[in-house]
Design an enzyme around this catalytic site. Sequence first.
Site, PDB file in Angstrom:
ATOM      1  N   HIS A  13      81.231  31.060  47.247  1.00  0.00           N
ATOM      2  CA  HIS A  13      82.342  30.538  46.576  1.00  0.00           C
ATOM      3  C   HIS A  13      81.818  28.526  46.036  1.00  0.00           C
ATOM      4  O   HIS A  13      81.917  28.793  45.541  1.00  0.00           O
ATOM      5  CB  HIS A  13      82.709  29.242  47.285  1.00  0.00           C
ATOM      6  CG  HIS A  13      82.266  28.854  48.734  1.00  0.00           C
ATOM      7  ND1 HIS A  13      81.514  29.187  50.137  1.00  0.00           N
ATOM      8  CD2 HIS A  13      82.411  27.780  49.223  1.00  0.00           C
ATOM      9  CE1 HIS A  13      81.316  28.181  50.588  1.00  0.00           C
ATOM     10  NE2 HIS A  13      81.278  26.792  49.742  1.00  0.00           N
ATOM     11  N   GLY A  18      82.585  32.148  41.997  1.00  0.00           N
ATOM     12  CA  GLY A  18      82.838  31.562  43.285  1.00  0.00           C
ATOM     13  C   GLY A  18      83.548  29.634  42.958  1.00  0.00           C
ATOM     14  O   GLY A  18      85.274  29.770  43.254  1.00  0.00           O
ATOM     15  N   SER A 109      79.624  43.158  36.772  1.00  0.00           N
ATOM     16  CA  SER A 109      78.972  42.699  35.527  1.00  0.00           C
ATOM     17  C   SER A 109      78.620  43.639  34.169  1.00  0.00           C
ATOM     18  O   SER A 109      78.916  44.924  34.682  1.00  0.00           O
ATOM     19  CB  SER A 109      77.566  42.126  35.882  1.00  0.00           C
ATOM     20  OG  SER A 109      76.154  42.176  34.874  1.00  0.00           O
ATOM     21  N   SER A 110      78.797  43.021  33.118  1.00  0.00           N
ATOM     22  CA  SER A 110      78.284  44.063  32.022  1.00  0.00           C
ATOM     23  C   SER A 110      77.867  44.300  32.782  1.00  0.00           C
ATOM     24  O   SER A 110      76.860  45.550  30.858  1.00  0.00           O
ATOM     25  CB  SER A 110      78.800  42.815  30.624  1.00  0.00           C
ATOM     26  OG  SER A 110      78.279  41.834  30.714  1.00  0.00           O
ATOM     27  N   CYS A 111      76.156  43.781  32.903  1.00  0.00           N
ATOM     28  CA  CYS A 111      75.385  44.848  32.352  1.00  0.00           C
ATOM     29  C   CYS A 111      75.089  46.273  33.074  1.00  0.00           C
ATOM     30  O   CYS A 111      73.713  46.914  33.347  1.00  0.00           O
ATOM     31  CB  CYS A 111      73.905  44.167  33.384  1.00  0.00           C
ATOM     32  SG  CYS A 111      74.103  43.726  35.876  1.00  0.00           S
ATOM     33  N   TYR A 138      69.600  45.422  39.750  1.00  0.00           N
ATOM     34  CA  TYR A 138      70.713  44.130  39.701  1.00  0.00           C
ATOM     35  C   TYR A 138      71.769  45.660  39.467  1.00  0.00           C
ATOM     36  O   TYR A 138      73.539  44.992  39.660  1.00  0.00           O
ATOM     37  CB  TYR A 138      70.640  43.325  38.917  1.00  0.00           C
ATOM     38  CG  TYR A 138      71.988  42.168  39.288  1.00  0.00           C
ATOM     39  CD1 TYR A 138      72.289  41.800  40.265  1.00  0.00           C
ATOM     40  CD2 TYR A 138      73.192  42.811  37.414  1.00  0.00           C
ATOM     41  CE1 TYR A 138      73.347  40.580  40.145  1.00  0.00           C
ATOM     42  CE2 TYR A 138      73.847  41.428  37.942  1.00  0.00           C
ATOM     43  CZ  TYR A 138      74.712  41.088  39.175  1.00  0.00           C
ATOM     44  OH  TYR A 138      75.474  39.764  39.065  1.00  0.00           O
ATOM     45  N   LYS A 142      75.377  46.981  41.550  1.00  0.00           N
ATOM     46  CA  LYS A 142      76.777  46.253  40.661  1.00  0.00           C
ATOM     47  C   LYS A 142      77.272  48.001  40.663  1.00  0.00           C
ATOM     48  O   LYS A 142      79.143  47.525  40.872  1.00  0.00           O
ATOM     49  CB  LYS A 142      76.688  45.082  39.605  1.00  0.00           C
ATOM     50  CG  LYS A 142      76.568  44.005  39.502  1.00  0.00           C
ATOM     51  CD  LYS A 142      77.292  44.061  40.526  1.00  0.00           C
ATOM     52  CE  LYS A 142      77.698  41.783  41.005  1.00  0.00           C
ATOM     53  NZ  LYS A 142      78.141  41.070  42.296  1.00  0.00           N
ATOM     54  N   ASN A 167      79.229  37.378  29.076  1.00  0.00           N
ATOM     55  CA  ASN A 167      78.676  37.038  30.137  1.00  0.00           C
ATOM     56  C   ASN A 167      79.253  35.808  30.361  1.00  0.00           C
ATOM     57  O   ASN A 167      80.105  34.968  29.229  1.00  0.00           O
ATOM     58  CB  ASN A 167      77.598  36.396  28.906  1.00  0.00           C
ATOM     59  CG  ASN A 167      76.445  37.062  28.146  1.00  0.00           C
ATOM     60  OD1 ASN A 167      76.200  37.353  28.819  1.00  0.00           O
ATOM     61  ND2 ASN A 167      76.428  37.900  27.364  1.00  0.00           N
ATOM     62  N   HIS A 181      70.370  31.739  33.100  1.00  0.00           N
ATOM     63  CA  HIS A 181      70.672  32.629  31.467  1.00  0.00           C
ATOM     64  C   HIS A 181      70.376  31.949  31.039  1.00  0.00           C
ATOM     65  O   HIS A 181      70.306  31.025  29.744  1.00  0.00           O
ATOM     66  CB  HIS A 181      72.175  33.709  32.422  1.00  0.00           C
ATOM     67  CG  HIS A 181      72.428  34.561  32.672  1.00  0.00           C
ATOM     68  ND1 HIS A 181      72.542  34.404  33.975  1.00  0.00           N
ATOM     69  CD2 HIS A 181      71.843  35.470  32.796  1.00  0.00           C
ATOM     70  CE1 HIS A 181      73.081  34.877  34.945  1.00  0.00           C
ATOM     71  NE2 HIS A 181      72.396  36.479  34.289  1.00  0.00           N
TER      72      HIS A 181
END
Length: 315
Positions: A13, A18, A109-111, A138, A142, A167, A181
Amino acid sequence: MMNLTDKIYIAGHRGLVGSALVRLLEKKGFTNLVLKTSQELDLRNQEAVAAFFEKEKPKFVFLAAAKVGGIVANNTYRADFLYDNLLIVANVIKSAYDNNVSKLLFLGSSCIYPKMAPQPIKEEYLLTGPLEQTNEPYAIAKITGIKLCETFRDQYGANYISVMPTNMYGINDNYHPQNSHVLPALIRRFHEAKVAGLKEVAIWGSGSPKREFLFSDDLADACLFLMNNYNEKEIINIGCGEDITIAQLAAMVKEVTGYEGNLVFDTSKPDGTPRKLLDVSKIHSLGWHHTTPLQKGLQTAYQDFLTKQQIPSLA
């Protein structure tokens, strides 16, 4: 559908996503949020997580906790990023099932998508090619979270959904010089150049790669929307459906921060993936769209940066 008095646990959070969820839920009138810092509850500790769920019995869970960082951090602490994130997703998802959580939303995540995936990236491209090497650990953690949600659904009928944000940037972002980032890194770099009176700011690469950016409060809005309206096994992308070149982004950050020097592109440095844009037709078809224009979001993020860094604004 979540009721305003339902007990809701937001894991992570204090992070970018969060904290946006907490702001949104409180604004909407939800009164029973369960929040624990990493010092109060180590999500890597299976026994501690099991005891927490046994005691609190949340009805809904937003799993936004993760060990995160930029390219340098991901590539340097490869074992930590894989191990810590595997433990977090495994412990929270298993304890959610053991304690009859009604619904869980897992933030991926988009990765997770292949490095050379066709653009824009559709949900079904998952596991169709090799990952980007620098953040592969990572991404694998995910992907494991996604598969845990899918398999608990398959085997036990658990209503666990997985969302893949593009992103992110916004309030409570990470502006660490090495571990942040691209967008928060640019905000910090331009601000520091303005304060120091530097005549130019160097940007890695040619400036031609294109990236998509979503304001964190928009992501929180999408998560609440999906928690109430989406119950499918398949992952779903969250983004704005628009991308921008790094050169355009740098020019926009330069304007927002009030830096008056020159931009220089260091073409001896790598560009990375030429384009990374999510296909968001699935979430659009359900009726959700982002609402924060990039320029407006950047202004909010910069003001937050000034507050958090306790750096005086020169504007």
